[in-house]
Motif scaffolding. Structure first.
Motif, short mmCIF file in Angstrom:
data_model
loop_
_atom_site.label_atom_id
_atom_site.label_comp_id
_atom_site.label_asym_id
_atom_site.label_seq_id
_atom_site.Cartn_x
_atom_site.Cartn_y
_atom_site.Cartn_z
N VAL A 42 -6.41 0.24 -7.83
CA VAL A 42 -7.40 -0.44 -8.66
C VAL A 42 -6.83 -1.82 -8.95
O VAL A 42 -5.76 -1.94 -9.54
CB VAL A 42 -7.65 0.34 -9.97
CG1 VAL A 42 -8.58 -0.45 -10.89
CG2 VAL A 42 -8.21 1.72 -9.69
N THR A 43 -7.52 -2.87 -8.50
CA THR A 43 -7.01 -4.21 -8.71
C THR A 43 -7.67 -4.91 -9.89
O THR A 43 -7.26 -5.99 -10.27
CB THR A 43 -7.16 -5.07 -7.43
OG1 THR A 43 -8.52 -5.04 -7.03
CG2 THR A 43 -6.28 -4.53 -6.32
N SER A 105 -6.64 1.39 -15.54
CA SER A 105 -6.08 0.04 -15.52
C SER A 105 -5.77 -0.34 -14.08
O SER A 105 -5.71 0.51 -13.19
CB SER A 105 -4.79 0.01 -16.34
OG SER A 105 -5.05 0.36 -17.66
N ALA A 106 -5.52 -1.61 -13.86
CA ALA A 106 -5.10 -2.05 -12.54
C ALA A 106 -3.80 -1.33 -12.20
O ALA A 106 -2.91 -1.20 -13.03
CB ALA A 106 -4.91 -3.56 -12.52
N THR A 155 -9.04 -0.51 -3.60
CA THR A 155 -8.46 -0.56 -2.28
C THR A 155 -8.04 0.85 -1.92
O THR A 155 -7.30 1.48 -2.66
CB THR A 155 -7.21 -1.46 -2.24
OG1 THR A 155 -7.56 -2.74 -2.71
CG2 THR A 155 -6.67 -1.57 -0.83
N ALA A 156 -8.55 1.34 -0.81
CA ALA A 156 -8.09 2.64 -0.31
C ALA A 156 -6.92 2.37 0.62
O ALA A 156 -6.93 1.42 1.37
CB ALA A 156 -9.21 3.33 0.45
N ALA A 159 -6.43 0.03 3.58
CA ALA A 159 -7.74 -0.60 3.74
C ALA A 159 -7.71 -1.97 3.10
O ALA A 159 -6.71 -2.37 2.53
CB ALA A 159 -8.83 0.25 3.09
N THR A 160 -8.82 -2.65 3.20
CA THR A 160 -8.92 -3.96 2.58
C THR A 160 -9.63 -3.83 1.25
O THR A 160 -10.43 -2.92 1.06
CB THR A 160 -9.70 -4.92 3.49
OG1 THR A 160 -10.97 -4.36 3.75
CG2 THR A 160 -8.96 -5.15 4.79
N PRO A 161 -9.37 -4.72 0.30
CA PRO A 161 -10.03 -4.63 -1.00
C PRO A 161 -11.55 -4.69 -0.87
O PRO A 161 -12.08 -5.41 -0.04
CB PRO A 161 -9.51 -5.84 -1.77
CG PRO A 161 -8.27 -6.24 -1.08
CD PRO A 161 -8.43 -5.82 0.36
#
Length: 187
Positions: A42-43, A105-106, A155-156, A159-161
């Motif tokens: 989580v970004t 949270s990120a 983001t998995a 993978a890419t965001p």
């Protein structure tokens, strides 16, 4: 004008699916492969729904913080049978798991999935002694699945965001582009 309508349709269709990531698992009855792991990042903090979609085992789900070494201090939440069939579908003759409206949270996280009954120690070790073999999926949804209202980025791994634009940003962009199109049309 037709091209612009098509462009808007594509823009909005793409942004709707950006709120989900999922992964499928083939869970074995015991030993190696009896617990599946989904890693995601989580970004941007927000509300998330995390759930399973059977279809053949009685899935149980555990959520941990991914700090590089999975242990009991990383535990955040778990669920066995909270997801209604009307939302997640049936898991054979069982119910799916739902960790509902959880603030994250990120950071990095890991979900563990297996057949019922999965204890925390089994989720951590990766070995569950269960009686069923079958398919299951984990879905991580940005926001409450009733509204998809959160502004968060997932983001998995690997993978890419996947960004989820704010509704107000899309509205402003849409109005601006429509204004430019009308200005050009009446010029």
């Amino acid at each position: 004008m037709k091209r612009m309508v098509l462009w808007f349709a594509l823009l909005f269709a793409g942004s709707g699916n950006a709120a989900l990531i999922s992964q499928d698992f083939n869970i074995t009855a015991s030993g190696e492969g009896s617990v599946g792991y989904m890693y995601f990042t989580v970004t941007s903090e927000g509300i998330f729904d995390l759930y399973t979609m059977g279809p053949t085992i009685d899935p149980e789900l555990y959520l941990f913080v991914d700090d590089g070494s999975l242990d009991a201090s990383d535990y955040l939440a778990d669920d066995d049978d909270s997801c209604p069939d009307s939302f997640c579908g049936a898991a054979g003759s069982f119910d799916n798991a739902l960790i509902d409206e959880l603030f994250l949270s990120a950071g990095s996280y890991v979900l563990a999935i297996s057949d019922f009954s999965l204890s925390m120690s089994e989720a951590i070790s990766g070995l569950n002694t269960n009686s069923m073999t079958g398919l299951a999926s984990i879905v991580v949804a940005v926001g409450d699945t009733d509204t998809y209202g959160a502004n968060a980025i997932l983001t998995a791994s690997p993978a890419t965001p996947v960004g989820v634009p704010e509704p107000s940003s899309l509205a402003i962009l849409s109005l601006s582009l429509m204004g430019l199109a009308f200005k050009r049309k009446f010029k």
